[in-house]
Design an enzyme around this catalytic site. Structure first.
Site: not given
Length: 292
Positions: A121, A197
């Site tokens: 990430e 998301d």
């Protein structure tokens, strides 16, 4: 308008993701990416099942020839729930071992769209892909650290794509041949409201998005106006899917990943599967039929 979601399975997923209603099975399927599990929930009977995956399953979508297409770190796999077996369909980004597949959708033509991301990430190595008729994944743009979505509107003319760390939902024009153009910002999420998301669509062309760290899921009108918020008793809401016989039950996956000991104690339902009623049904699900 604000609603509250209720838990239906305290599954305790580390990173619950990819919920999808499979009509032929009359059940909701979803994954636990970091827990390396694929789950099935039958709301009519309450039956709950699970399978171990050999990697991190970002999604499991039904295939027209039976079984499922599962996205993992090394590529696309065919999964057969009857015996729990997995077989490679297509390698994806073999030159990027730090990447994994994350989220996906099947469009009206049976084409699979999916995104990759940096598992750490941090690096902007993620990309949006489309599986071609020859079985080869084709990069379609959308470079970012964490890809989410995609989702396709009811008439198949718009594809939504999420750059999670930038907190932006983009919209592309989608043509009949699977080409993308005219990217525009559809919605942005304020930092105090978490990160966008997974996204999904309802029958009116509204966009639903789970908010990671935002304690909620949101519904946006086609013009980008926020029209509804559903609150959760957990922080990390990952994605919404519509199911049941009339597609008027929304199911949502959540995650306990990254929560401190104190936060987990305050959120005992973190990682559970939730549900709430909706007035507007979701879209009928599609099966992957192109390229497999």
């Amino acid at each position: 308008m604000t609603t509250m979601a209720e838990p239906v399975w305290e599954v305790g997923a580390e990173l619950g993701e990819g919920p999808v209603w499979v009509a032929r099975d009359r059940a909701l399927w979803f994954t636990d990416i970091k827990g390396r599990r694929i789950h099935r929930f039958d709301p009519a009977s309450g039956e709950r099942s699970g399978w171990d995956a050999p990697g991190m399953p970002g999604f499991a979508l039904p295939a027209a020839r039976g079984g499922f297409v599962v996205g993992m770190a090394d590529g696309l796999h065919r999964f057969d729930p009857a015996d729990g077996s997995f077989g490679m369909l297509a390698a994806v980004e073999p030159d990027l071992p730090g990447n994994r597949l994350n989220d996906a959708v099947v469009d009206r033509a049976g084409r699979l769209w999916f995104g990759t991301m940096d598992n750490g990430e941090t690096d902007a190595s993620g990309m949006l892909y489309r599986l071609q008729a020859d079985g080869v994944p084709r990069a379609m743009g959308g470079e970012c650290v964490i890809t989410n979505g995609p989702a396709v509107n009811p008439d198949g003319t718009i594809l939504y794509h999420v750059d999670t760390l930038a907190r932006v939902i983009y919209a592309f024009a989608l043509d009949a041949d699977g080409g993308l153009s005219d990217r525009r910002v559809f919605a942005t999420i304020d930092p105090v409201d978490g990160h966008p998301d997974g996204v999904s669509m309802d029958a009116e062309g509204h966009v639903w998005v789970g908010l990671y760290g935002g304690w909620s899921a949101r519904r946006y009108a086609p013009d980008g106006t926020l029209v509804e918020t559903v609150r959760f008793p957990v922080a990390n809401v990952t994605k919404v899917a519509f199911g049941g016989p009339d597609l008027r039950t929304a199911f949502a996956t959540t995650a306990k990943q990254g929560l401190s000991t104190e936060a987990l104690a305050a959120q005992p339902l973190a990682g559970a599967l939730f549900a709430f009623p909706v007035a507007v049904p979701g879209l009928e699900g599609r099966e992957v039929s192109v390229g497999i």
